[in-house]
Motif scaffolding. Structure first.
Motif, mmCIF file in Angstrom:
data_model
loop_
_atom_site.group_PDB
_atom_site.id
_atom_site.type_symbol
_atom_site.label_atom_id
_atom_site.label_comp_id
_atom_site.label_asym_id
_atom_site.label_seq_id
_atom_site.Cartn_x
_atom_site.Cartn_y
_atom_site.Cartn_z
ATOM 1 N N SER A 190 24.238 -54.995 -21.045
ATOM 2 C CA SER A 190 23.223 -53.703 -20.785
ATOM 3 C C SER A 190 21.618 -54.433 -21.174
ATOM 4 N N TYR A 191 20.817 -54.666 -20.451
ATOM 5 C CA TYR A 191 19.692 -55.388 -20.611
ATOM 6 C C TYR A 191 18.627 -54.211 -20.264
ATOM 7 N N MET A 192 17.519 -54.429 -21.290
ATOM 8 C CA MET A 192 16.472 -53.560 -21.092
ATOM 9 C C MET A 192 15.848 -53.629 -19.594
ATOM 10 N N ILE A 193 15.485 -52.293 -19.054
ATOM 11 C CA ILE A 193 14.797 -52.430 -17.722
ATOM 12 C C ILE A 193 13.426 -53.349 -17.964
ATOM 13 N N GLY A 194 13.299 -54.281 -17.426
ATOM 14 C CA GLY A 194 11.920 -55.074 -17.756
ATOM 15 C C GLY A 194 12.312 -56.383 -18.371
ATOM 16 N N ALA A 195 13.558 -56.544 -18.761
ATOM 17 C CA ALA A 195 13.917 -57.808 -19.660
ATOM 18 C C ALA A 195 13.656 -59.051 -18.688
ATOM 19 N N ASP A 196 13.878 -59.020 -17.352
ATOM 20 C CA ASP A 196 13.645 -60.017 -16.392
ATOM 21 C C ASP A 196 12.092 -60.268 -16.008
ATOM 22 N N ALA A 197 11.320 -59.529 -16.443
ATOM 23 C CA ALA A 197 10.000 -59.450 -16.323
ATOM 24 C C ALA A 197 9.255 -59.942 -17.667
ATOM 25 N N GLU A 198 9.866 -60.804 -18.287
ATOM 26 C CA GLU A 198 9.507 -60.957 -19.775
ATOM 27 C C GLU A 198 9.036 -59.967 -20.618
ATOM 28 N N ASN A 199 9.794 -58.922 -20.562
ATOM 29 C CA ASN A 199 9.641 -57.704 -21.492
ATOM 30 C C ASN A 199 8.314 -56.920 -21.133
ATOM 31 N N LYS A 200 7.699 -57.105 -19.754
ATOM 32 C CA LYS A 200 6.337 -56.509 -19.829
ATOM 33 C C LYS A 200 6.576 -55.493 -18.784
ATOM 34 N N LEU A 201 5.622 -54.325 -18.942
ATOM 35 C CA LEU A 201 5.602 -53.412 -18.101
ATOM 36 C C LEU A 201 4.819 -53.416 -16.717
ATOM 37 N N THR A 202 5.301 -54.159 -15.704
ATOM 38 C CA THR A 202 4.826 -54.585 -14.746
ATOM 39 C C THR A 202 4.843 -53.390 -13.641
ATOM 40 N N PRO A 203 4.190 -53.397 -12.592
ATOM 41 C CA PRO A 203 4.392 -52.170 -11.437
ATOM 42 C C PRO A 203 5.775 -52.426 -10.974
ATOM 43 N N GLU A 204 6.299 -53.478 -10.913
ATOM 44 C CA GLU A 204 7.707 -53.545 -10.409
ATOM 45 C C GLU A 204 8.871 -53.146 -11.505
ATOM 46 N N VAL A 205 8.363 -53.476 -12.607
ATOM 47 C CA VAL A 205 9.367 -52.741 -13.567
ATOM 48 C C VAL A 205 9.249 -51.117 -13.646
ATOM 49 N N GLU A 206 7.916 -50.683 -13.396
ATOM 50 C CA GLU A 206 7.961 -49.071 -13.331
ATOM 51 C C GLU A 206 8.689 -48.587 -12.044
ATOM 52 N N ALA A 207 8.539 -49.274 -11.029
ATOM 53 C CA ALA A 207 9.685 -49.098 -10.039
ATOM 54 C C ALA A 207 10.982 -49.042 -10.238
ATOM 55 N N GLN A 246 17.576 -47.941 -30.519
ATOM 56 C CA GLN A 246 17.017 -49.255 -30.219
ATOM 57 C C GLN A 246 17.660 -50.170 -31.454
ATOM 58 N N CYS A 247 17.804 -51.568 -31.021
ATOM 59 C CA CYS A 247 18.421 -52.374 -32.035
ATOM 60 C C CYS A 247 17.761 -51.973 -33.354
ATOM 61 N N SER A 248 18.454 -51.830 -34.587
ATOM 62 C CA SER A 248 17.754 -51.367 -35.907
ATOM 63 C C SER A 248 17.818 -52.526 -36.958
ATOM 64 N N GLU A 249 18.151 -53.864 -36.595
ATOM 65 C CA GLU A 249 17.974 -54.831 -37.710
ATOM 66 C C GLU A 249 17.239 -55.994 -37.043
ATOM 67 N N LEU A 250 16.262 -56.341 -37.800
ATOM 68 C CA LEU A 250 15.112 -57.161 -37.217
ATOM 69 C C LEU A 250 16.110 -58.564 -36.990
ATOM 70 N N CYS A 251 16.162 -58.807 -35.337
ATOM 71 C CA CYS A 251 17.220 -60.077 -35.018
ATOM 72 C C CYS A 251 16.428 -61.329 -34.469
ATOM 73 N N GLY A 252 15.298 -61.158 -34.406
ATOM 74 C CA GLY A 252 14.607 -62.288 -33.707
ATOM 75 C C GLY A 252 13.319 -61.806 -32.720
ATOM 76 N N ILE A 253 13.136 -62.848 -32.109
ATOM 77 C CA ILE A 253 11.509 -62.395 -31.367
ATOM 78 C C ILE A 253 11.430 -61.459 -30.290
ATOM 79 N N ALA A 254 12.935 -61.009 -29.633
ATOM 80 C CA ALA A 254 12.936 -60.019 -29.006
ATOM 81 C C ALA A 254 13.777 -58.599 -29.483
#
Ligand SMILES: [Cu+2]
Length: 297
Positions: A159-176, A249-257
């Motif tokens: 289960s990946y965040m929607i936008g994970a493959d767009a470097e975690n950024k909210l691009t128009p594609e991710v919005e779509a 949301q993941c609730s233990e600081l686990c790294g950069i993402a």
């Protein structure tokens, strides 16, 4: 006339949903988003389980106790400032002990703590005593996504965040992508590509572990939070009382993402869950239910 038209329109729409559903295992009927953080919000999310209701009630009780203590201490300080400043009281008393007072300030806090414990411990035990499961799911935290295993049927998915493959950024594609998956722009950082699907009013036991570092699985509206520790299998349980979509949301600081591995749980009707389960078993090559039933007998 109108109603019958509406009805036929609805059934056509439903039929559309059903056919779309067979195409993709993660398709579920449109659900209201119930458990999500609000911008500027300070209170709790809705309580969708008994555990969450208990927690929020306990928080209310503690607030009254805190207010009482704060008011009492402020009043004492006010009294000291007004009555015992150098001008009002130039010659301070020189005694060092007051036994009744010392007994009181030892006993009263103990009584307060025992009183709190009498209410908080049952709430804690209710969370920690895991009941018999209707559905068992194993959640594994990875850097940086969650994996879910429906152990009763031997299938698993990530289960990946929607936008994970767009470097975690909210691009128009991710919005779509968000809109296509039934969410809105504001659900960026919360919505995932696949969701944990569970039936309403059933006891769900989540086994929680970590694959690399410590993560934590939580759904605030369910009142559950559990560290996902590598090498350990912890458990939590919940019984969601309302259909809908719930975010965590993941609730233990686990790294950069760490901020980009949210949790989406869809609580659906028993029938919708059964239908989803059949599709998921097929899509993820799980063990069909007939075999499971035979094995159980
Ligand atoms: Cu994490």
């Amino acid at each position: 006339m109108r109603i019958s038209m509406l009805k036929s329109g609805l059934s056509a729409a439903l039929a559309g949903l059903v056919t779309a559903g067979t195409a993709m295992a993660q398709e579920t009927p449109a659900l209201e988003i119930k458990g999500a953080p609000e911008p500027g919000g300070t209170g709790f999310q809705i309580a969708a389980t008994e555990l969450a209701r208990d927690l929020q009630w306990l928080d209310g009780l503690l607030n009254y106790i805190i207010f009482a203590i704060v008011i009492f201490v402020m009043a004492l300080m006010g009294w000291v400032i007004v009555r015992h400043n150098r001008k009002a009281n130039p010659e301070p008393a020189r005694f060092t002990h007051n036994s009744p007072l010392e007994v009181a300030w030892t006993i009263v806090p103990i009584v307060i703590l025992v009183f709190i414990g009498a209410f908080s411990l049952p709430v804690l035990f209710k969370q920690q005593i895991i009941p018999e499961a209707d559905v068992t799911i194993k959640a594994t935290g990875y850097q940086w996504y969650w994996g879910y295993e429906y152990t009763d049927h031997d299938f698993a998915f990530d289960s990946y965040m929607i936008g994970a493959d767009a470097e975690n950024k909210l691009t128009p594609e991710v919005e779509a992508q968000l809109v296509e998956a039934g969410y809105e722009k504001e659900h960026f950082l919360l919505a995932t590509d696949t969701a944990v699907v569970v039936p309403v009013n059933k006891t769900i036991v989540m086994q929680v572990t970590g694959a690399d570092v410590i993560h934590a699985w939580t759904i605030p509206a369910f009142g559950v939070k559990q560290d996902a520790v590598p090498g350990r299998l912890a458990e939590l349980w919940f019984k969601a009382e309302e259909e809908g979509v719930y975010f965590g949301q993941c609730s233990e600081l686990c790294g950069i993402a760490h901020a980009y591995m949210p949790i989406t749980v869809k609580v659906v009707s028993e029938e919708a869950y059964e239908a989803w389960l059949d599709e998921a078993i097929e899509e993820y090559a799980g063990t069909p239910r007939a075999i499971n039933v035979a094995a159980a007998e």
